[in-house]
Design an enzyme around this catalytic site. Structure first.
Site, short mmCIF file in Angstrom:
data_model
loop_
_atom_site.label_atom_id
_atom_site.label_comp_id
_atom_site.label_asym_id
_atom_site.label_seq_id
_atom_site.Cartn_x
_atom_site.Cartn_y
_atom_site.Cartn_z
N GLU A 172 0.82 -1.22 0.00
CA GLU A 172 0.00 0.00 0.00
C GLU A 172 0.85 1.26 0.00
O GLU A 172 0.58 2.20 0.75
CB GLU A 172 -0.96 -0.01 1.19
N GLU A 228 -4.20 -9.03 0.40
CA GLU A 228 -4.72 -8.77 1.75
C GLU A 228 -6.23 -8.82 1.65
O GLU A 228 -6.82 -8.14 0.81
CB GLU A 228 -4.25 -7.39 2.20
#
Ligand code: GAL
Length: 817
Positions: free
Chosen positions: A429, A505
């Site tokens: 991220e 994720e």
């Protein structure tokens, strides 16, 4: 044999030389360390008197003993990836433990006499953080990233006749992390000495370019460092199978800094999570008949492919990743690495059917990689949570330009021989996804990784879906990985040149073990006054989902490669949805709680992932004083196709899982009885397979008054090595042996005999009791005490007492290995 006969005879002779002839010595520096917190102007000086410093054993986490305090690293921040618009105080974001500041470690080094060309190297598996290594007062190395392994040649700093003083200064900055990073020499430190020619640290690179049922080609590249004037050298390598039998060997004259050898292994045993077959390459650097160095490289033989339109296959068998993301802390033990604790975690995951681990968001302990090789887990080895653009004020972005190449190189060099390592992740991220430079950085890092290991693909966890396509990072990666985007997979696949995608994720469902909230309804960012989340597994974050949504996407879309659930275990820090609500200071995301106790969700995943054993699990508990006559939904997590529920023997009907295509994914993966009326007594479920055969049943009964403590251990026999652990669950039960789910008694532990009390945890994210005192309140009727074997073999006795309860007792045996 690839070498002439006379030489072969000499080498076979060499192969049988005693170990004492070897020059390599490796010692883990675990004992005799002195430690102090706070900066020491003379900390590096050999003459400093450190007698008053604390004596510690390494691995050591200086902050895990607490005390917890919301002021420790309190961050006034706006968490962008959570979509926050304004900054607010996040007290428990990094766990509320005192890890900020400087710590010093010192120790004497007993270095064997080094002859001509001898070398002494220190290998740090990880040091948190900004490590400065001093030998005899001189700085020999600086390594800022606390998660990476690094080595340093300390030969030039040594005094030939001793004494030699090692000092390490570590410094943790505030606002440098999004979770608890730990503090200090939390991983092992090794002293490696060699005499003359040797293989340097991480000096081998082993690949298996061709594998078939009949034979595997094994290639070994070995670096050799030979001091000027070394005699001519030959590298003899034997490949041994798991039983120690030599299955191939080769002998090659050393003519340069690197030696390449090739072997053929007949009928290779292939490595997979289900069959983790291992081999070892044992290399001997020979000068005539004298062994100069011996170097072992454990490895496995397997093939894997990621193919457009077909997805992932291992050894030719298509499969999807059944993975979890894990942080590195070990709950009540903190970040100090312990093999028994890691093994305990992995065995719990194994029983759940999990086959893959993502080391979010940093390099793992080397012990984890070794265990994953041995127990059978595929590992996504991850590097960073930040590149150039910061997420936290003092994060990795400050080092990125100068250190990224060194950090990636060490990561790959250390772990590229592990069969468990299946892919590399260059980031998680990173906000750089939303910049025009993002794709170029990704390409550079991916190329760097490929330069050091062209045999494995590169991925990263992307969370900025639109930007990932707008700026183009998604098309760069070998494996496009998305965090929390099952609803975008169908769109993504139309834009991705790779032809597949991975759930790097997934889920981030939140729950507190044993806590159930009514009504049982789907909710996002739900908060309750007690800072707990419901174990009906219906609550997630604004950006995340309940597990069933990802399951449906994975089942319905052939190009989806599988998932890595956030997270396998609860971890210290990041107490979402209570980031702003101290005393919450550990996560709620875990499938398993901070003290290693499975939550209900464990069985939802087990029902899906463990295809060899039946799972039949009921929730909630059935002790609801005051709820008599009220609606109390009941769920069953099972790999059966249907089940019938009974309350006090009366059928509540049979539920059957919905078929593929059902609009509500919950109906495909859970059996739900939404209209059950609570009456004390028995709640029982019987589950059936698709053919109507019973696969199992479970019964939960209403508990009476707390009566005694029952101790249940995960192991009854420990190794007497001073490190081995048993996880003992203490249950407060009524006279009939039912768990009392409301019990909150404080339990006290006494350990005698061949071991000691090590730590305790109850899995309550709001609990500020220290992990190290032998007492804690039960949470939802349970907690876990961790006991450690001493080095003397014998009997270890554990007793648990609490006011008004009959004590619990347990005996374990410890034996030398
Ligand atoms: C993701 C992030 C993880 C963790 C998780 C919580 O955005 O990558 O590190 O913060 O969210 O849901």
């Amino acid at each position: 044999m690839p070498f002439p006969k006379p030489l072969a005879a000499a080498l076979l002779l060499a192969a049988s030389l005693p170990a004492a002839a070897q020059s390599r010595r490796e010692t883990s520096l675990t004992t005799d360390w002195k430690f102090t917190k706070g900066d020491q102007p003379d900390g590096a000086k050999p003459e400093l008197n450190d007698a008053k410093w604390q004596t510690v054993r390494v691995p050591h986490d200086w902050a895990i003993t607490g005390p917890f305090d919301g002021k420790n690293d309190a961050q006034v921040v706006k968490i962008e990836q959570n979509g926050e618009k304004d900054a607010s105080l996040k007290s428990g974001r990094t766990g509320g433990l005192p890890f900020i500041g400087v710590g010093w470690y010192r120790r004497q080094l007993a270095v064997p006499a080094l002859g001509q060309g001898g070398q002494a190297v220190l290998l740090f598996d990880g040091a948190m953080s900004n490590a400065r290594v001093f030998v005899n007062g001189k700085e020999a190395m600086f390594w800022p990233y606390g998660y990476n392994s690094f080595s340093v040649d300390i030969t030039p700093y040594l005094r030939a006749n001793g004494p030699n003083t090692l000092a390490v200064r570590l410094e943790n900055q505030p606002e440098a992390s999004r979770w608890y990073p730990g503090a200090g020499l939390y991983r092992n430190v090794h002293l490696i000495t060699t005499q003359g020619a040797h293989v340097p640290v991480w000096g081998t690179y082993l690949t298996t370019p061709e594998v078939s049922a009949a034979a595997a080609t094994v290639k070994l590249r070995t670096k050799v460092e030979a001091p000027a004037g070394s005699p001519s050298l030959v590298l003899y390598t034997a490949l041994r199978d798991a039983k120690g039998q030599v299955v191939a060997q080769a002998s090659t004259p050393v003519t340069g800094a690197e030696v390449e050898q090739s072997f053929s292994v007949k009928s290779p045993s292939l490595w997979s999570p289900e069959t983790p077959a291992l081999y070892t390459a044992e290399s001997r650097l020979m000068a005539g008949k004298v062994i100069q160095d011996t170097y072992k490289t454990p490895f496995g033989i397997r093939t894997f492919q990621f193919e457009k339109g077909k997805g992932f296959s291992l050894n030719g068998q298509p499969r999807k990743f059944k993975g979890v993301c894990n942080h590195h802390d070990l709950g009540p033990l903190g970040t100090a690495v312990n093999v028994a604790a890691l093994r305990h975690q992995l065995l719990l995951l194994k029983d759940m059917g999990c086959d893959a681990i993502r080391t979010s968001h940093n390099m793992p302990a080397p012990e984890l990689m070794t265990l994953c090789d041995e127990l059978g887990f595929m590992v996504m080895v991850e590097s960073f949570d930040e590149w150039k653009a910061p997420k936290v004020k003092n994060g990795y972005s400050q080092y990125f330009d100068q250190w990224v190449e060194k950090d990636l190189t060490n990561m790959v060099h250390r772990d590229r021989n592990h069969p468990s390592a299946i892919m590399w992740s260059i980031g998680n991220e990173v906000p750089d996804q939303s910049t025009p430079e993002g794709p170029a950085i990704a390409k550079r890092l991916q190329d760097l990784v490929h330069r050091e290991d062209p045999t494995r693909p590169v991925t990263m966890g992307m969370d900025r879906y639109d930007d990932d396509f707008k700026y183009g990072i998604a098309a760069v990666l070998d494996i496009p990985g998305f965090n929390y985007k099952p609803h975008r997979y169908a769109d993504a696949i139309t834009k991705l040149p790779q032809g597949f995608l991975l759930g790097t994720e997934t889920a981030s469902t939140v729950s507190s073990r044993g806590v159930y909230k009514f009504p049982a309804v789907l909710a996002k960012d739900k908060q309750y006054p007690d800072n707990q989340s419901s174990s009906y597994d219906l609550e997630a974050c604004r950006w995340s989902q309940i597990p069933d949504i990802e399951f449906a996407a994975q089942d319905d879309l052939p190009y989806a490669l599988g998932e890595f659930v956030w997270t396998g275990f609860d971890y210290l820090g990041e107490p979402t949805p209570y980031d702003e609500k101290w005393p919450s200071h550990s996560s709620y995301f875990g499938i398993i709680d901070l003290a290693s106790q499975p939550k209900d969700r464990y069985y939802l995943y087990r029902a899906r992932w463990n295809t060899t054993q039946p799972t039949v699990h009921l929730l909630p508990h059935w002790t609801w004083k005051g709820r008599e006559g009220q609606n109390t939904p009941v769920f069953c997590y099972t790999n059966g196709a249907s089940a019938e529920l009974f309350v006090n023997g009366k059928s509540q009907g049979r539920q059957t899982k919905a078929a593929t295509g059902a609009t509500d994914p919950q109906t495909r993966y859970r059996l739900e009885w939404k209209d059950v009326v609570y009456q004390p007594g028995s709640l029982k479920v019987v589950a059936y397979d698709a053919q109507g055969r019973t696969i199992g049943s479970e019964e939960v009964r209403t508990a009476g008054a707390p009566h005694h403590i029952k101790l249940v251990t995960d192991r009854t026999q420990l190794t007497a090595d001073g490190e081995d652990l048993a996880y003992v669950t203490a249950r407060v039960e009524d006279a009939q042996g039912n768990l009392c789910p409301d019990a909150t008694q404080q339990l006290h532990f006494t350990v005698s005999g061949a071991g000691k009390f090590r730590a305790v945890g109850n899995g309550d994210a709001t609990n500020l009791e220290p992990f190290q005192l032998p007492q804690m309140h039960a949470f939802q009727g349970q907690l876990v005490a961790i006991v450690q074997a001493s080095e003397a073999a014998g009997l270890l006795k554990l007793q648990a007492t609490a006011t008004g309860l009959k004590a619990g007792e347990l005996q374990l045996t410890t034996a030398k290995r």
